[in-house]
Design a protein around this motif. Structure first.
Motif, PDB file in Angstrom:
ATOM      1  N   GLY A 170       0.811  -1.213   0.000  1.00  3.52           N
ATOM      2  CA  GLY A 170       0.000   0.000   0.000  1.00  3.52           C
ATOM      3  C   GLY A 170       0.838   1.253   0.000  1.00  3.52           C
TER       4      GLY A 170
ATOM      5  N   LYS B 136      -7.283  -2.006   2.213  1.00  2.00           N
ATOM      6  CA  LYS B 136      -7.467  -0.626   2.654  1.00  2.00           C
ATOM      7  C   LYS B 136      -7.116  -0.479   4.126  1.00  2.00           C
ATOM      8  CE  LYS B 136     -10.974   0.882  -0.698  1.00  2.00           C
ATOM      9  NZ  LYS B 136     -12.379   1.329  -0.879  1.00  2.00           N
ATOM     10  N   THR B 137      -7.595  -1.407   4.945  1.00  4.32           N
ATOM     11  CA  THR B 137      -7.306  -1.367   6.383  1.00  4.32           C
ATOM     12  C   THR B 137      -5.827  -1.618   6.641  1.00  4.32           C
ATOM     13  OG1 THR B 137      -9.522  -2.244   6.807  1.00  4.32           O
ATOM     14  CG2 THR B 137      -7.960  -2.301   8.631  1.00  4.32           C
TER      15      THR B 137
ATOM     16  N   HIS C  31      -3.246  -1.213   4.615  1.00  7.03           N
ATOM     17  CA  HIS C  31      -2.410  -0.131   4.122  1.00  7.03           C
ATOM     18  C   HIS C  31      -2.510   1.102   5.033  1.00  7.03           C
ATOM     19  CE1 HIS C  31      -2.796  -2.014  -0.148  1.00  7.03           C
ATOM     20  NE2 HIS C  31      -1.995  -2.681   0.633  1.00  7.03           N
ATOM     21  N   TYR C  32      -3.705   1.350   5.569  1.00 13.47           N
ATOM     22  CA  TYR C  32      -3.874   2.476   6.484  1.00 13.47           C
ATOM     23  C   TYR C  32      -3.025   2.257   7.743  1.00 13.47           C
ATOM     24  CZ  TYR C  32      -5.871   5.483  10.054  1.00 13.47           C
ATOM     25  OH  TYR C  32      -6.022   6.393  11.078  1.00 13.47           O
TER      26      TYR C  32
ATOM     27  N   SER D  68       0.831   2.416   6.776  1.00 13.92           N
ATOM     28  CA  SER D  68       1.244   3.781   6.438  1.00 13.92           C
ATOM     29  C   SER D  68       1.273   4.668   7.674  1.00 13.92           C
ATOM     30  CB  SER D  68       0.298   4.380   5.395  1.00 13.92           C
ATOM     31  OG  SER D  68       0.320   3.634   4.203  1.00 13.92           O
ATOM     32  N   HIS D  69       0.256   4.529   8.529  1.00 10.52           N
ATOM     33  CA  HIS D  69       0.213   5.314   9.763  1.00 10.52           C
ATOM     34  C   HIS D  69       1.416   4.990  10.646  1.00 10.52           C
ATOM     35  CE1 HIS D  69      -1.457   7.457  13.181  1.00 10.52           C
ATOM     36  NE2 HIS D  69      -1.209   6.377  13.931  1.00 10.52           N
TER      37      HIS D  69
END
Length: 308
Positions: free
Chosen positions: A87, A241-242, A244-245, A248-249
Protein backbone atom coordinates in the motif's frame (compact mmCIF):
# COMPACT_ATOMS: atom_id res chain seq x y z
CA UNK A 1 -14.20 -17.29 16.73
CA UNK A 2 -10.92 -17.99 18.56
CA UNK A 3 -10.45 -21.07 16.40
CA UNK A 4 -10.83 -18.96 13.25
CA UNK A 5 -8.40 -16.35 14.58
CA UNK A 6 -5.85 -19.12 15.04
CA UNK A 7 -6.08 -19.92 11.33
CA UNK A 8 -5.95 -16.20 10.50
CA UNK A 9 -2.64 -16.05 12.37
CA UNK A 10 -1.38 -19.03 10.37
CA UNK A 11 -2.24 -17.16 7.15
CA UNK A 12 0.68 -14.83 7.90
CA UNK A 13 -1.35 -11.60 8.10
CA UNK A 14 -2.70 -9.46 10.92
CA UNK A 15 -5.73 -11.20 12.43
CA UNK A 16 -7.10 -7.86 13.69
CA UNK A 17 -7.14 -6.49 10.15
CA UNK A 18 -8.77 -9.67 8.84
CA UNK A 19 -11.48 -9.41 11.51
CA UNK A 20 -12.59 -6.07 10.02
CA UNK A 21 -13.15 -7.59 6.57
CA UNK A 22 -16.33 -8.99 5.06
CA UNK A 23 -17.35 -12.64 5.42
CA UNK A 24 -15.92 -13.67 2.04
CA UNK A 25 -12.46 -12.30 2.83
CA UNK A 26 -12.49 -13.81 6.34
CA UNK A 27 -13.39 -17.20 4.85
CA UNK A 28 -10.56 -16.82 2.32
CA UNK A 29 -8.00 -16.25 5.08
CA UNK A 30 -9.46 -19.10 7.13
CA UNK A 31 -8.89 -21.34 4.12
CA UNK A 32 -5.31 -20.09 3.78
CA UNK A 33 -4.69 -20.81 7.46
CA UNK A 34 -6.12 -24.32 7.19
CA UNK A 35 -3.91 -25.05 4.19
CA UNK A 36 -0.85 -23.72 6.03
CA UNK A 37 -1.68 -26.07 8.93
CA UNK A 38 -1.93 -28.96 6.43
CA UNK A 39 1.39 -27.89 4.88
CA UNK A 40 3.06 -27.86 8.31
CA UNK A 41 1.75 -31.38 8.95
CA UNK A 42 3.04 -32.58 5.57
CA UNK A 43 6.42 -30.94 6.25
CA UNK A 44 6.68 -32.70 9.62
CA UNK A 45 5.71 -36.09 8.21
CA UNK A 46 8.14 -35.63 5.32
CA UNK A 47 11.06 -34.49 7.49
CA UNK A 48 10.34 -37.18 10.08
CA UNK A 49 10.38 -39.91 7.41
CA UNK A 50 13.51 -38.50 5.75
CA UNK A 51 15.64 -38.13 8.88
CA UNK A 52 14.38 -41.34 10.47
CA UNK A 53 15.26 -43.13 7.25
CA UNK A 54 18.69 -41.51 6.99
CA UNK A 55 19.71 -41.63 10.66
CA UNK A 56 17.62 -44.69 11.63
CA UNK A 57 16.72 -43.14 14.98
CA UNK A 58 13.08 -42.47 15.91
CA UNK A 59 13.70 -39.80 18.59
CA UNK A 60 16.14 -37.81 16.45
CA UNK A 61 13.71 -38.10 13.56
CA UNK A 62 10.91 -36.52 15.64
CA UNK A 63 13.07 -33.67 16.99
CA UNK A 64 14.71 -32.79 13.67
CA UNK A 65 11.41 -33.31 11.86
CA UNK A 66 9.66 -30.75 14.09
CA UNK A 67 12.51 -28.26 13.68
CA UNK A 68 12.68 -28.49 9.89
CA UNK A 69 8.88 -28.49 9.57
CA UNK A 70 8.76 -25.28 11.63
CA UNK A 71 11.60 -23.74 9.58
CA UNK A 72 10.14 -24.66 6.17
CA UNK A 73 6.68 -23.45 7.19
CA UNK A 74 8.09 -20.11 8.34
CA UNK A 75 9.96 -19.70 5.06
CA UNK A 76 6.73 -20.52 3.24
CA UNK A 77 4.79 -17.97 5.32
CA UNK A 78 7.43 -15.35 4.59
CA UNK A 79 7.12 -16.00 0.85
CA UNK A 80 3.35 -15.92 1.19
CA UNK A 81 3.48 -12.59 3.00
CA UNK A 82 5.72 -11.02 0.34
CA UNK A 83 3.06 -11.81 -2.27
CA UNK A 84 0.71 -9.29 -0.62
CA UNK A 85 0.13 -6.07 -2.50
CA UNK A 86 1.91 -3.09 -1.01
CA UNK A 87 0.00 0.00 0.00
CA UNK A 88 3.05 2.24 0.04
CA UNK A 89 3.78 4.58 -2.88
CA UNK A 90 6.17 2.97 -5.35
CA UNK A 91 7.36 3.25 -8.91
CA UNK A 92 5.53 0.45 -10.80
CA UNK A 93 7.56 -1.99 -12.87
CA UNK A 94 5.51 -4.88 -14.27
CA UNK A 95 8.52 -6.80 -15.56
CA UNK A 96 10.31 -6.68 -12.23
CA UNK A 97 7.10 -7.65 -10.43
CA UNK A 98 6.55 -10.61 -12.75
CA UNK A 99 10.12 -11.86 -12.32
CA UNK A 100 9.94 -11.40 -8.55
CA UNK A 101 6.66 -13.31 -8.19
CA UNK A 102 7.87 -16.04 -10.58
CA UNK A 103 11.04 -16.63 -8.55
CA UNK A 104 9.00 -16.98 -5.35
CA UNK A 105 6.55 -19.39 -6.98
CA UNK A 106 9.41 -21.50 -8.35
CA UNK A 107 10.97 -21.62 -4.89
CA UNK A 108 7.62 -22.67 -3.37
CA UNK A 109 7.32 -25.39 -6.04
CA UNK A 110 10.84 -26.59 -5.21
CA UNK A 111 9.96 -26.84 -1.50
CA UNK A 112 6.78 -28.76 -2.30
CA UNK A 113 8.69 -31.32 -4.40
CA UNK A 114 11.27 -31.85 -1.63
CA UNK A 115 8.46 -32.31 0.91
CA UNK A 116 6.54 -34.67 -1.37
CA UNK A 117 9.20 -37.31 -2.04
CA UNK A 118 9.48 -38.89 1.45
CA UNK A 119 5.67 -39.05 1.64
CA UNK A 120 5.61 -40.83 -1.71
CA UNK A 121 8.13 -43.37 -0.41
CA UNK A 122 5.74 -44.08 2.48
CA UNK A 123 2.77 -44.56 0.13
CA UNK A 124 4.78 -46.96 -2.09
CA UNK A 125 6.44 -48.64 0.90
CA UNK A 126 5.56 -52.27 0.09
CA UNK A 127 6.66 -52.37 -3.58
CA UNK A 128 9.70 -50.24 -2.73
CA UNK A 129 10.70 -52.64 0.05
CA UNK A 130 10.63 -55.52 -2.44
CA UNK A 131 12.66 -53.52 -4.98
CA UNK A 132 15.24 -52.63 -2.35
CA UNK A 133 15.55 -56.29 -1.34
CA UNK A 134 16.20 -57.16 -4.98
CA UNK A 135 18.74 -54.32 -5.14
CA UNK A 136 20.48 -55.64 -2.01
CA UNK A 137 20.57 -59.16 -3.41
CA UNK A 138 22.10 -57.97 -6.67
CA UNK A 139 24.61 -55.81 -4.81
CA UNK A 140 25.77 -58.76 -2.69
CA UNK A 141 25.89 -60.96 -5.79
CA UNK A 142 28.05 -58.43 -7.69
CA UNK A 143 30.36 -57.94 -4.70
CA UNK A 144 30.73 -61.70 -4.16
CA UNK A 145 31.49 -62.26 -7.84
CA UNK A 146 34.12 -59.49 -8.01
CA UNK A 147 35.72 -60.57 -4.73
CA UNK A 148 35.85 -64.23 -5.70
CA UNK A 149 37.32 -63.44 -9.12
CA UNK A 150 40.04 -61.33 -7.52
CA UNK A 151 40.90 -63.87 -4.81
CA UNK A 152 40.69 -66.82 -7.22
CA UNK A 153 43.39 -65.19 -9.34
CA UNK A 154 45.63 -64.95 -6.28
CA UNK A 155 44.87 -68.56 -5.30
CA UNK A 156 45.64 -69.74 -8.83
CA UNK A 157 48.97 -67.88 -8.77
CA UNK A 158 49.90 -69.34 -5.35
CA UNK A 159 49.03 -72.87 -6.58
CA UNK A 160 51.27 -72.33 -9.58
CA UNK A 161 54.13 -71.28 -7.33
CA UNK A 162 53.41 -74.24 -5.06
CA UNK A 163 53.71 -76.78 -7.90
CA UNK A 164 56.80 -78.96 -7.32
CA UNK A 165 57.35 -77.30 -3.94
CA UNK A 166 56.30 -78.17 -0.41
CA UNK A 167 56.57 -74.60 0.91
CA UNK A 168 53.93 -74.24 3.65
CA UNK A 169 53.95 -70.44 3.17
CA UNK A 170 51.95 -70.72 -0.06
CA UNK A 171 49.63 -73.28 1.53
CA UNK A 172 48.86 -70.81 4.31
CA UNK A 173 48.26 -68.05 1.76
CA UNK A 174 45.86 -70.26 -0.19
CA UNK A 175 43.96 -71.16 3.01
CA UNK A 176 43.84 -67.47 3.99
CA UNK A 177 42.39 -66.44 0.62
CA UNK A 178 39.76 -69.22 0.76
CA UNK A 179 38.79 -68.08 4.24
CA UNK A 180 38.76 -64.43 3.14
CA UNK A 181 36.25 -65.21 0.36
CA UNK A 182 33.82 -66.51 2.94
CA UNK A 183 34.38 -63.79 5.59
CA UNK A 184 34.21 -60.95 3.03
CA UNK A 185 30.88 -62.18 1.72
CA UNK A 186 29.46 -62.55 5.25
CA UNK A 187 30.68 -59.06 6.21
CA UNK A 188 29.16 -57.57 3.07
CA UNK A 189 25.82 -59.32 3.69
CA UNK A 190 25.76 -57.98 7.25
CA UNK A 191 26.57 -54.44 6.09
CA UNK A 192 23.97 -54.47 3.33
CA UNK A 193 21.26 -55.92 5.58
CA UNK A 194 21.75 -53.10 8.14
CA UNK A 195 21.26 -50.32 5.57
CA UNK A 196 17.76 -49.33 4.42
CA UNK A 197 19.14 -47.70 1.23
CA UNK A 198 16.84 -44.72 1.68
CA UNK A 199 18.37 -42.60 -1.10
CA UNK A 200 18.41 -45.58 -3.47
CA UNK A 201 14.73 -46.06 -2.65
CA UNK A 202 14.06 -42.50 -3.81
CA UNK A 203 15.89 -43.19 -7.07
CA UNK A 204 13.88 -46.38 -7.66
CA UNK A 205 10.65 -44.55 -6.80
CA UNK A 206 11.18 -41.84 -9.41
CA UNK A 207 12.35 -44.22 -12.12
CA UNK A 208 10.06 -47.20 -11.65
CA UNK A 209 6.86 -45.54 -10.38
CA UNK A 210 6.11 -42.47 -12.51
CA UNK A 211 2.59 -42.44 -11.03
CA UNK A 212 4.21 -41.05 -7.87
CA UNK A 213 4.55 -37.73 -9.70
CA UNK A 214 0.77 -37.33 -9.46
CA UNK A 215 1.24 -37.14 -5.69
CA UNK A 216 3.96 -34.56 -6.27
CA UNK A 217 1.58 -32.48 -8.40
CA UNK A 218 -1.16 -32.79 -5.76
CA UNK A 219 1.14 -31.52 -2.98
CA UNK A 220 2.43 -28.80 -5.31
CA UNK A 221 -1.17 -27.63 -5.81
CA UNK A 222 -1.68 -27.56 -2.02
CA UNK A 223 1.35 -25.27 -1.73
CA UNK A 224 0.21 -23.03 -4.60
CA UNK A 225 -3.46 -22.58 -3.59
CA UNK A 226 -2.70 -20.18 -0.66
CA UNK A 227 -0.55 -18.05 -2.97
CA UNK A 228 -3.45 -17.93 -5.46
CA UNK A 229 -5.89 -16.94 -2.70
CA UNK A 230 -3.49 -14.24 -1.50
CA UNK A 231 -2.49 -12.78 -4.89
CA UNK A 232 -6.05 -12.39 -6.18
CA UNK A 233 -7.42 -10.40 -3.26
CA UNK A 234 -8.43 -7.12 -4.86
CA UNK A 235 -6.24 -4.15 -3.96
CA UNK A 236 -9.38 -2.07 -3.23
CA UNK A 237 -10.78 -4.62 -0.78
CA UNK A 238 -11.46 -3.75 2.87
CA UNK A 239 -8.52 -5.95 3.85
CA UNK A 240 -5.94 -4.00 1.84
CA UNK A 241 -7.47 -0.63 2.65
CA UNK A 242 -7.31 -1.37 6.38
CA UNK A 243 -3.88 -2.97 6.17
CA UNK A 244 -2.41 -0.13 4.12
CA UNK A 245 -3.87 2.48 6.48
CA UNK A 246 -2.34 0.77 9.53
CA UNK A 247 1.07 0.26 7.88
CA UNK A 248 1.24 3.78 6.44
CA UNK A 249 0.21 5.31 9.76
CA UNK A 250 2.90 3.31 11.57
CA UNK A 251 5.63 4.31 9.08
CA UNK A 252 4.69 8.00 9.23
CA UNK A 253 4.52 7.94 13.02
CA UNK A 254 7.99 6.37 13.32
CA UNK A 255 9.36 8.81 10.75
CA UNK A 256 8.10 11.81 12.76
CA UNK A 257 9.73 10.37 15.90
CA UNK A 258 12.98 9.92 13.97
CA UNK A 259 13.02 13.57 12.84
CA UNK A 260 12.26 14.78 16.35
CA UNK A 261 15.05 12.65 17.77
CA UNK A 262 17.42 13.84 15.03
CA UNK A 263 16.78 17.50 15.87
CA UNK A 264 16.98 16.80 19.61
CA UNK A 265 20.43 15.22 19.34
CA UNK A 266 21.93 18.22 17.57
CA UNK A 267 20.21 20.71 19.89
CA UNK A 268 21.06 19.00 23.18
CA UNK A 269 24.61 17.82 22.42
CA UNK A 270 25.95 20.46 20.06
CA UNK A 271 23.63 23.43 20.53
CA UNK A 272 22.86 23.52 16.82
CA UNK A 273 19.44 24.19 15.35
CA UNK A 274 19.68 21.60 12.56
CA UNK A 275 16.67 19.93 10.99
CA UNK A 276 16.58 16.75 8.96
CA UNK A 277 16.82 17.62 5.26
CA UNK A 278 14.20 15.90 3.12
CA UNK A 279 15.03 15.38 -0.56
CA UNK A 280 11.67 13.87 -1.42
CA UNK A 281 8.25 15.46 -1.42
CA UNK A 282 6.52 12.24 -0.27
CA UNK A 283 8.89 11.36 2.58
CA UNK A 284 9.32 8.83 4.11
CA UNK A 285 8.29 6.76 1.06
CA UNK A 286 10.74 8.62 -1.18
CA UNK A 287 9.34 8.11 -4.66
CA UNK A 288 9.02 11.79 -5.72
CA UNK A 289 12.26 13.70 -5.57
CA UNK A 290 12.05 17.45 -5.00
CA UNK A 291 13.02 19.76 -7.84
CA UNK A 292 16.44 21.28 -7.43
CA UNK A 293 15.68 25.01 -7.32
CA UNK A 294 19.23 26.08 -6.55
CA UNK A 295 20.68 28.51 -9.06
CA UNK A 296 23.93 27.20 -10.49
CA UNK A 297 26.49 29.79 -11.61
CA UNK A 298 28.86 29.47 -14.50
CA UNK A 299 32.63 28.95 -14.46
CA UNK A 300 33.20 32.64 -15.22
CA UNK A 301 31.32 33.58 -12.06
CA UNK A 302 33.70 31.45 -10.00
CA UNK A 303 36.76 33.06 -11.59
CA UNK A 304 35.31 36.53 -11.05
CA UNK A 305 34.73 35.78 -7.34
CA UNK A 306 38.30 34.47 -6.94
CA UNK A 307 40.12 37.33 -8.69
CA UNK A 308 37.81 40.19 -7.81
Amino acid sequence: MKFRKFFWTLSGDDKNVIAKCNKSTRSRFTGIGVLVAVIFTLCFVSCFLAFTGLLQNLLIGIVIGLFFAWMITNIYLFLLYTLSKTGFPYIPNKTARFISVSIRLVFIAFISIIVSKPIESLIFYKPLAQDIQIFKHEKIKRYTQITNEYLDKEIKEYKRLLTGSKDEFYLRLIEDRERKKLTSTIAMERLVSKSNYYIQGMIILNKKYPISWFITVFILILFIIPTYLKIFIHKDSVFYKTKHYVESHLVRYEYVLFKERYNEIFNSKYGLDIHYDENYSDAPFNTKRKDNKRELLKEDDLLDSLYA
